[in-house]
Design a protein around this motif. Structure first.
Motif, short mmCIF file in Angstrom:
data_model
loop_
_atom_site.label_atom_id
_atom_site.label_comp_id
_atom_site.label_asym_id
_atom_site.label_seq_id
_atom_site.Cartn_x
_atom_site.Cartn_y
_atom_site.Cartn_z
N HIS A 10 -32.42 -23.77 44.41
CA HIS A 10 -32.31 -25.36 43.37
C HIS A 10 -33.57 -26.21 43.91
CE1 HIS A 10 -28.57 -24.47 41.45
NE2 HIS A 10 -27.82 -24.39 43.17
N SER A 11 -34.72 -25.90 43.18
CA SER A 11 -35.79 -26.13 43.92
C SER A 11 -35.85 -27.89 42.98
CB SER A 11 -36.73 -25.17 43.21
OG SER A 11 -37.68 -25.13 42.04
N ASN A 12 -35.61 -27.62 42.30
CA ASN A 12 -36.22 -29.23 42.16
C ASN A 12 -35.32 -30.57 43.05
OD1 ASN A 12 -33.73 -28.66 40.48
ND2 ASN A 12 -33.99 -29.24 39.33
N ASN A 65 -37.25 -29.96 46.19
CA ASN A 65 -38.96 -31.28 46.39
C ASN A 65 -37.98 -32.02 46.04
OD1 ASN A 65 -40.05 -28.52 46.41
ND2 ASN A 65 -39.77 -28.77 43.75
#
Length: 105
Positions: free
Chosen positions: A90-92, A95
């Motif tokens: 879940h890179s978003n 970030n």
């Protein structure tokens, strides 16, 4: 005089009997010591044989258990690694959290 010779003969005979008994006792003691010594050697050999067999069995059992533990550990590590690789990233979200923490608005 005949009584004296007869008594001497009796004493001599008794001394001979005692000597014979002494020889028999010495032979019996020697035979017993030999049998005890042979029994000790036999018992020691049997102990060594059974001890070596027990050591071998215990070592084999230990090696089998050790291999089972190693296999189980490797399986758990592999399962954990597979689980990590199968998780979605879940890179978003990451970030966004990093932006919120590092860049204060």
């Amino acid at each position: 005089m005949a009584d004296s010779n007869s008594q001497i003969d009796i004493l001599n005979h008794l001394l001979e009997v005692e000597k014979d008994v002494s020889i028999l006792v010495e032979q019996a003691v020697a035979d017993a010591e030999k049998k005890v010594s042979e029994a000790k050697v036999t018992a020691n050999a049997m102990f060594q044989e059974k001890n070596a067999l027990a050591q071998t069995e215990l070592e084999n059992d230990f090696q089998q258990q050790l291999q089972a533990v190693k296999n189980n550990r490797e399986k758990k590590i592999q399962d954990f690694t597979n689980n990590l690789h199968n998780r979605p990233l879940h890179s978003n979200v990451l970030n966004a959290c990093l932006d919120a923490l590092l860049i204060k608005k």
